[in-house]
Scaffold this motif. Structure first.
Motif, PDB file in Angstrom:
ATOM      1  N   LYS A  80       0.830  -1.204   0.000  1.00 54.78           N
ATOM      2  CA  LYS A  80       0.000   0.000   0.000  1.00 54.78           C
ATOM      3  C   LYS A  80       0.869   1.261   0.000  1.00 54.78           C
ATOM      4  CE  LYS A  80      -4.045  -0.288   1.925  1.00 54.78           C
ATOM      5  NZ  LYS A  80      -5.181  -0.017   1.069  1.00 54.78           N
ATOM      6  N   ALA A  84       1.104   4.142  -2.964  1.00 55.41           N
ATOM      7  CA  ALA A  84       0.875   5.557  -2.641  1.00 55.41           C
ATOM      8  C   ALA A  84       2.147   6.386  -2.793  1.00 55.41           C
ATOM      9  CB  ALA A  84       0.350   5.680  -1.218  1.00 55.41           C
ATOM     10  N   LEU A  91       1.100   6.916   5.784  1.00 58.87           N
ATOM     11  CA  LEU A  91      -0.258   6.399   5.579  1.00 58.87           C
ATOM     12  C   LEU A  91      -0.997   6.241   6.895  1.00 58.87           C
ATOM     13  CD1 LEU A  91       0.409   3.566   2.972  1.00 58.87           C
ATOM     14  CD2 LEU A  91      -0.690   5.766   2.550  1.00 58.87           C
TER      15      LEU A  91
END
Length: 176
Positions: A80, A84, A91
């Motif tokens: 993830k 990103a 995050l």
């Protein structure tokens, strides 16, 4: 280490599933159970995958499964973060501190050797330590006795039984 590969070329995540006392059990849990369980699932649904894997086994919340799930969870968050294009801590809300104290570790064969190692680390800026005497990094403690389970042919070569009384006597000398 757990490596989760995606269908996106070159995109994968890494996670740590360290359980030094039973490393092969964690490898088996990852390779034989979690791998088949996770294939085909969406790597973005981290919470769903974690909970589904956690409740799908009969024995929940044990150290082997928890370490395997930890590696999976970290690897999914790594994916993830890569998607990103930012570190995972961003995050999860970003920095909350600019610095944090870390724990130094000092060991040695004698109390004097431990003290010398503490002083060296203090010069590097450490203020808090976990210390032990009678064992060098990576070596078995000097006061280790062969455990009955090893005499019976069980356990791994690195498993050890520490003589608590000898360890306590050495600790008293070290603290003095």
């Amino acid at each position: 280490m757990v490596k989760v590969e995606t269908t996106e070329p070159g995109l994968y995540g890494l996670g740590c599933a360290t359980f030094t006392q039973r490393a092969l059990a964690v490898v088996t849990a990852v390779d034989r159970y979690l791998n088949d369980f996770c294939v085909g699932r969406d790597a973005d649904n981290i919470e769903d995958m974690w909970h589904a894997a956690y409740v799908s086994s009969y024995w929940r919340n044990g150290p082997v499964l928890n370490n395997a799930l930890s590696g999976l969870d970290q690897a999914l968050w790594d994916i993830k973060g890569k998607r990103a294009n930012m570190p995972v801590y961003q995050l999860l809300g970003g920095k909350c501190r600019f610095a944090i104290e870390t724990l130094g570790g000092a060991s040695g064969s004698t109390p004097e050797e431990v003290a010398d190692n503490v002083l060296k680390q203090m010069a590097e800026g450490y203020r808090y330590f976990r210390i032990s005497v009678g064992r060098d990094r990576g070596a078995a403690p000097a006061n280790t006795v062969k455990a009955d389970f090893q005499q019976a042919g069980f356990g791994m070569p690195v498993d050890s039984y520490i003589d608590d009384h000898g360890n306590l006597r050495a600790l008293v000398k070290l603290l003095r």
